[in-house]
Design a protein around this motif. Sequence first.
Motif, PDB file in Angstrom:
ATOM      1  N   SER A  56      52.194   0.155 -17.152  1.00 19.29           N
ATOM      2  CA  SER A  56      51.859   0.372 -15.750  1.00 19.29           C
ATOM      3  C   SER A  56      52.835   1.372 -15.155  1.00 19.29           C
ATOM      4  CB  SER A  56      51.951  -0.951 -14.984  1.00 19.29           C
ATOM      5  OG  SER A  56      51.578  -0.736 -13.643  1.00 19.29           O
ATOM      6  N   HIS A  77      47.545   1.547 -16.866  1.00 17.17           N
ATOM      7  CA  HIS A  77      47.219   1.344 -15.448  1.00 17.17           C
ATOM      8  C   HIS A  77      48.097   2.230 -14.581  1.00 17.17           C
ATOM      9  CE1 HIS A  77      47.320  -1.270 -11.632  1.00 17.17           C
ATOM     10  NE2 HIS A  77      46.155  -0.641 -11.671  1.00 17.17           N
ATOM     11  N   PRO A  93      43.231  -1.946 -14.550  1.00 22.49           N
ATOM     12  CA  PRO A  93      43.969  -1.860 -15.813  1.00 22.49           C
ATOM     13  C   PRO A  93      43.059  -1.828 -17.040  1.00 22.49           C
ATOM     14  CG  PRO A  93      44.990  -3.472 -14.374  1.00 22.49           C
ATOM     15  CD  PRO A  93      43.730  -3.024 -13.693  1.00 22.49           C
TER      16      PRO A  93
END
Length: 248
Positions: A56, A77, A93
């Motif tokens: 992320s 993500h 995601p």
Amino acid sequence: MRLWLSKLRIAPAVIRTNRPRASSIITTSVTARWNLIVLLAYRRVGEARGVLRLQSVASTQDVARSLPIGSIVIADHQTAGRGRLDRRWESPPGTALLASFVLPPNPLLSLAAGVAAAEACGGNVRLKWPNDLLLEGAKLGGILVEATPHKAICGIGINLAWAPPGATRLSVDRDQLLERVRGELERWSSAAPYAVLARWRELSDTLGRRVRVDLPGSVIEGTAEDIGSNGELIVDGVAISVGSVIHL
Ligand code: BT5
């Protein structure tokens, strides 16, 4: 997803293409030390052949900015994925190819990347000026090129398992698509300008159409006649370098 997780392993201190020994990290330049700090700040899910895979991240563009030419950043993500003009790029995601490629500066890179991404997606994917990938008229993905004085960060987002209302997606394996995009981008980012323009014209869904172009402070309507040698859109003889096009 299995392929993605199979790449999980302990990552070295800096990316594989340019990995210094621990002693040289301490004595190296301010820029290199900053790169190291940036890289250590992110949780990685894997790394292979110059590809930095992150779980992320705010935007892959921001991570790529501090890496050398040849690097690729890919994330599962993005919490602040962006398009042009600070617009948001959305994707839950694990549902999209979200990648940034660090390349040498190239004035036609946005068009070359569009051609590369369309070739990698295959089938009926077409291009809308300046930077959209379309599938059956709906937006499948987009290109965002951000330049620094010495390199260009080419971001590519392609919807795979999810698309927002009105957009579309392509059901293909993310890692396989990444490999195809990587190969095509290598080819088209170094191709001769006339070849990029010629292939862009062939893949274009914009040329020949009536369009409306929103410019800063004005709107033009007319026929999209061609693209110029610098990638500008020619609408009724007027060259447009920046703007958002609506196909009428
Ligand atoms: C683009 O901008 O189309 C370029 C998108 C580039 C995204 C990649 S992902 C990897 C890299 N890291 C980043 O942070 N960015 C790049 P633009 O033409 O400005 O289009 C943005 C508009 O598309 C938004 O205002 C929405 O209307 C729409 N949009 C947002 N998310 C979308 C999605 N997943 N699919 C289709 N349209 C979307």
